[in-house]
Design a protein around this motif. Structure first.
Motif, PDB file in Angstrom:
ATOM      1  N   SER A 391     106.797  53.289  33.701  1.00 28.57           N
ATOM      2  CA  SER A 391     107.095  54.716  33.552  1.00 28.57           C
ATOM      3  C   SER A 391     105.953  55.476  32.874  1.00 28.57           C
ATOM      4  N   SER A 392     104.946  54.749  32.354  1.00 28.15           N
ATOM      5  CA  SER A 392     103.790  55.483  31.814  1.00 28.15           C
ATOM      6  C   SER A 392     102.943  56.059  32.942  1.00 28.15           C
ATOM      7  N   ILE A 408     109.873  51.214  32.387  1.00 30.15           N
ATOM      8  CA  ILE A 408     109.337  50.752  31.104  1.00 30.15           C
ATOM      9  C   ILE A 408     107.907  51.275  30.963  1.00 30.15           C
ATOM     10  N   PRO A 409     107.592  51.929  29.849  1.00 35.91           N
ATOM     11  CA  PRO A 409     106.240  52.489  29.686  1.00 35.91           C
ATOM     12  C   PRO A 409     105.242  51.395  29.344  1.00 35.91           C
ATOM     13  N   ALA A 410     105.057  50.485  30.259  1.00 30.92           N
ATOM     14  CA  ALA A 410     104.310  49.257  29.974  1.00 30.92           C
ATOM     15  C   ALA A 410     102.864  49.548  29.581  1.00 30.92           C
ATOM     16  N   ILE A 422      97.281  44.317  29.164  1.00 31.00           N
ATOM     17  CA  ILE A 422      98.372  43.403  28.835  1.00 31.00           C
ATOM     18  C   ILE A 422      99.725  43.958  29.336  1.00 31.00           C
ATOM     19  N   ALA A 423      99.658  45.123  30.015  1.00 29.23           N
ATOM     20  CA  ALA A 423     100.892  45.742  30.533  1.00 29.23           C
ATOM     21  C   ALA A 423     101.659  44.777  31.440  1.00 29.23           C
ATOM     22  N   GLY A 467     108.126  43.393  25.687  1.00 28.32           N
ATOM     23  CA  GLY A 467     108.857  43.710  26.912  1.00 28.32           C
ATOM     24  C   GLY A 467     110.319  43.311  26.791  1.00 28.32           C
ATOM     25  N   MET A 468     110.546  42.146  26.223  1.00 26.99           N
ATOM     26  CA  MET A 468     111.922  41.669  26.053  1.00 26.99           C
ATOM     27  C   MET A 468     112.685  42.594  25.094  1.00 26.99           C
ATOM     28  N   ALA A 469     112.002  42.955  24.012  1.00 23.81           N
ATOM     29  CA  ALA A 469     112.642  43.800  22.994  1.00 23.81           C
ATOM     30  C   ALA A 469     113.000  45.173  23.576  1.00 23.81           C
ATOM     31  N   PHE A 470     112.100  45.653  24.462  1.00 22.31           N
ATOM     32  CA  PHE A 470     112.361  46.962  25.077  1.00 22.31           C
ATOM     33  C   PHE A 470     113.659  46.917  25.879  1.00 22.31           C
TER      34      PHE A 470
END
Lengths: 478, 84, 349
Positions: A391-392, A408-410, A422-423, A467-470
């Motif tokens: 989403s970034s 996800i704003p990876a 690292i996205a 990523g998991m936490a997001f």
């Protein structure tokens, strides 16, 4: 010529059993130079005591039947290819003495590149090049060394420079290369010149015995049949016509500057195979990974984005970890027109069953790292499937209502970790969190396999955790 | 095969059946002791012949002859079996 | 279990080395270059030789020399390169030299493109070179088989003193899948016929020329007997959901992978469909097709070519049942759905 008797060399078969017809005479025409050169070579093989190690290569030409006569290992080969075959056998048996015996059409026409390249590689072989300025075996056609004005069956009015070019001078060509150690042109004319041929033959073989390098001896030789002359006239014709065109002499000789060395055999070993081949020896497949929810089982995944976003790496990571988690997996980079235009995509399948088609036409999961990818693949996703997008970089949500969507704003999260690249691992973390397809520790175990720079591993682990936490925070488990 | 002990003179032996009559040996012989036979051999060639005297053992004929076994030259002082 | 996620092209090289191959001669061409690159990396590490020949023509002749020397040796190329190698292939078959050729097929004819095709079936299975010879042709459809069948190719090449071929496509070569590598072969077969640079060489000859028609005919008869023996012993194929099938899909290589999914799709739709996948393209599993042609209603052959293997299927079926054909060319790989749609049309005809 110190021997007290000059007679048939022991390196000739007593009886030419491979030959049909008379088995005590050669197939060569009266007055042919081949027989003389054969005698000089056989005599040298006898004198040097190398008969057991000698391998004689006979390509197409009148000497294709040299294997009738030489009592050594014999390989008969295709037209012009003797230097390539010699390369093959010499590399497998460096202890051998390999003789490539070629005519002018064979060596300088159809095999022109083969001889130049073998010479340039410095293959440790001995090449005898019989130049008689004509194709003898096939009945007198033009050779690359045929003289200007010389009549052959294919130059019935004589060779012209305008139509066929000039005679090729192989010694001159080969001596310009760096690798050959000895290049000489000699002629089978009178006894004086013949004794020079004898010396050249012996030198070229001795160079190989001493493991020094590539030796090339061009031997001007009569073809009375091809030239349509008597043997005696043919000798005179050589002196009058061939020798002026092909000057005799040593074109290159650095053999004295080289130290002799051992011709050692190739040793076959199967020691430490797995280590040398980088094949894992230790158990690396888990059998205790719990299955995800049915809708996330057997995912068929398309991962897509810009080149440089680590899309292929993300797919690889997923496949590597999936394999270690006990799944059947496949990974395939995209084939086809969509490869162009700087986009990258790959297909990954993780499956409980053996995988059929490795290409994904109806993905159950789409990972889209840029807008073109989302636009291209969104419609293909199976109903009930999953779309994860960055989403970034993509500022519009997918239109599909029948699939689960995670933005996800990876890229932004990766920037915050100090490394935009690292996205991809942030997305990997999000994917395993949202689907429960495998636990984090399997992915972390897999990281060293597909991440080359080991010092980047902690950062990758951090990214996966982010990523998991997001997902935990924003989306919850599905 | 007979045993020859210390040949006092050099000699040349021609196996006529292996000779293709190219005459190169005759041309090369510095002593002029080789000649073309009047008759034909089994292959239809006039084989070379040795007059029986005057061979110097130089070997010119041997190294001009394209046939591996057609000519044998014994040099003066040769000790051993006659190979041809 | 220890597995490695690896590209098919690299699995070939590791399999070859495990099979005892220490000599690679080749010329770069997409999409087979990775095989040369992997061989260039690994061969020297295991005491072997990698040599980039000056041409495809030379590379196969280097193999001719190496195989004459009794070692296990290999090369790899792709369609246009294989066309160039045909000279050496025919000579190797004529001289009965065991060597292994990898053909990672690409689009043709001519320069074509580098995408996967199966247009080399005829030039490998039917013999693209001159003369009465056969090549043993194995068609892997996954990375594991790229390793396993390469190892088998060396075994069969030695067993029959004949070139053996791995006929794959860029798809199988580029794809990464888990491979479990077997232990290395430590005992290589004796080759008393080969040139060993030893005393017995004077009785040995590697040769494909024979001027006497009677003798050359006898040699050709001998070759045909050898091929008959291979046809008896070496046919390999795989079937998928073939029990009770009345419509049989036939395909090899990557196509067989797609067809496996097609079978599942069609079975889900209630069609009684199965898959026959030839693993050996020569010897071809014609007998099995003859058997099937008694029990099934029709066949559908799918190829990434203008229809080359389909000829062999039709020969086996011999008019008993319809043999349908569906193809893509130029690098297009059909989806399972596309094939299923076509199959349904044939089924409804």
């Amino acid at each position: 010529m110190a021997e007290k008797v000059l007679t048939k060399a022991a390196s000739f078969y007593d009886v030419y059993e491979r030959k049909s017809g008379a088995q005590d005479v050669t197939h060569y025409c009266p007055g042919c130079g081949h027989g003389v050169l054969h005698k000089l070579i056989a005599e040298a093989i006898d004198d040097f005591g190398i008969r057991d190690q000698t391998i004689f290569i006979s390509p197409v030409g009148c000497s294709v039947f040299a294997y009738y006569y030489f009592r050594v290992g014999n390989i008969q080969v295709a037209h012009g290819r003797a230097p390539a075959v010699a390369t093959g056998i010499k590399r497998t048996h460096p202890e051998s003495i390999v003789i490539s015996y070629q005519g002018d059409g064979d060596l300088a026409a159809i095999g022109g590149n083969n001889i130049l390249q073998a010479a340039n590689r410095g293959e440790k072989i001995t090449v005898f090049f019989i130049n008689n300025a004509i194709y003898g075996m096939t009945g007198g056609q033009m050779a690359p060394t045929t003289l200007i004005g010389q009549r052959t069956t294919t130059t019935p009015r004589g060779r012209t420079a305008a139509n066929e070019g000039f005679p090729l001078k192989m010694c001159e060509l080969i001596s310009t290369l760096e690798s050959p150690i000895y290049v000489e042109r000699v002629a089978l004319t009178d006894p004086k010149n013949t004794s020079k041929v004898r010396r050249a033959v012996r030198k070229a073989l001795r160079n190989q015995i001493e493991n020094k390098g590539f030796s090339f001896v061009e031997v001007l030789s009569a073809c009375p049949s091809g030239w349509k002359m008597t043997s005696v006239q043919a000798k005179q014709w050589m002196v009058d016509n061939l020798l002026p065109q092909f000057p005799l002499g040593v074109f290159k000789d650095v053999s004295k500057e080289l130290e002799p060395s051992e011709r050692s055999k190739v040793v076959f070993s199967t020691e430490n195979m797995n280590e040398l081949l980088n094949i894992p020896s230790e158990e690396n497949i888990r059998t205790d990974v719990p299955k995800p929810l049915t809708k996330f089982q057997n995912p068929r995944i398309i991962l897509a984005g810009f080149g440089g976003q680590g899309i292929l790496m993300l797919g690889l990571g997923l496949a590597q970890a999936g394999m270690q988690a006990g799944y059947h997996v496949s990974w395939i980079p995209s084939y086809g027109p969509e490869m162009r235009g700087g986009t990258a995509n790959c297909h990954v399948i993780l499956s409980e069953e053996r995988i059929g088609s490795p290409t994904v036409s109806k993905p159950t999961v789409l990972v889209a790292m840029n807008l073109p990818s989302l636009e291209k693949f969104e419609s293909q996703v199976e109903p009930g499937g999953l779309i994860i997008y960055d989403s970034s970089l993509i500022n519009q949500s997918p239109k599909r209502k029948d699939v689960k969507v995670l933005g996800i704003p990876a890229t932004e999260m990766a920037d915050n970790l100090g490394n935009t690249r690292i996205a991809n691992m942030i997305v990997l973390g999000a994917y395993i969190a949202i689907t429960g397809i495998m636990p984090k520790d399997v992915v972390v175990d897999a990281l060293p396999i597909f991440i080359k720079h080991k010092k980047l591993i902690p950062l990758n682990v951090q990214a996966i955790e982010k990523g998991m936490a997001f997902v935990d925070k924003n989306n919850g488990h599905a | 095969m007979s045993k020859a002990v210390g040949l006092e003179k050099a000699k040349v032996v021609i196996r006529e059946d292996e000779c293709k009559g190219c005459n190169l040996c005759i041309e090369a012989c510095p002593e002029d002791v080789l000649f073309e036979q009047k008759y034909l051999n089994r292959m239809g060639y006039h084989p070379a012949g040795y007059v029986g005297e005057g061979c110097s053992g130089c070997g010119y004929c041997f190294y001009q002859c394209p046939e591996p076994g057609a000519i044998t030259v014994y040099k003066k002082g040769y000790v051993g079996e006659e190979v041809a | 279990m220890a597995k490695q996620l690896i590209k098919g092209n690299e699995a070939i090289v590791k399999g070859a080395i495990l099979a005892g191959c220490r000599f690679y001669f080749g010329y770069p061409i997409t999409p087979a270059s990775e095989i040369a690159e992997a061989a260039a990396y690994y061969m020297p590490l295991v005491g072997g030789t990698f040599l980039q020949g000056e041409s495809e023509v030379a590379s196969i002749q280097m193999l001719y020399g190496a195989a004459s020397g009794g070692v296990r040796c290999m090369t790899a190329s792709s369609s246009p390169g294989i066309s160039l190698k045909q000279e050496g292939i025919s000579y190797s078959a004529g001289s009965e030299l065991p060597l292994v050729l990898i053909d990672i097929m690409r689009g043709g004819p001519g320069l074509g493109n580098i995408a996967p095709e199966q247009g080399d079936y005829n030039q490998m299975v039917k013999g693209g070179g001159h003369g009465n010879y056969k090549l043993i042709v194995l068609a892997p459809n996954c990375a594991q088989e790229m390793c396993d069948l390469t190892m088998l190719a060396f075994e069969l090449a030695d067993k029959y003193r004949n070139p053996a071929v791995i006929l794959a496509d860029g798809f199988i070569g580029q794809m990464m899948e888990p491979v479990e590598f077997p232990a290395p072969v430590t005992e290589l077969p004796e080759k008393p016929w080969a040139i060993h640079a030893d005393k017995n060489d004077e009785t040995r000859l590697i040769c494909s020329i024979e001027l006497e028609p009677e003798v050359l005919e006898a040699h050709n008869r001998h070759l045909q007997e050898k091929y008959a023996e291979a046809e008896k012993n070496e046919v390999r194929f795989e079937e998928y959901r073939i029990d009770g099938a009345d419509f049989v899909l036939v395909g090899y290589g990557v196509v067989s992978r797609v067809l496996q999914t097609t079978v599942d799709l069609l079975r889900d739709q209630g069609h009684r469909v199965g898959l026959l996948r030839p693993i050996t393209l020569w010897p071809f599993p014609g007998k099995r097709i003859v058997e099937l042609s008694d029990s099934v209603d029709s066949f559908m052959v799918v190829e990434l070519s203008n229809g080359q293997m389909v000829d062999d299927v039709r020969l086996a079926v011999n008019g008993k049942k319809p043999v349908h054909f569906y193809n893509r060319m130029g690098g297009m790989v059909p989806s399972p759905e596309e094939i299923a749609d076509q199959a349904v049309k044939f089924l409804e005809d």
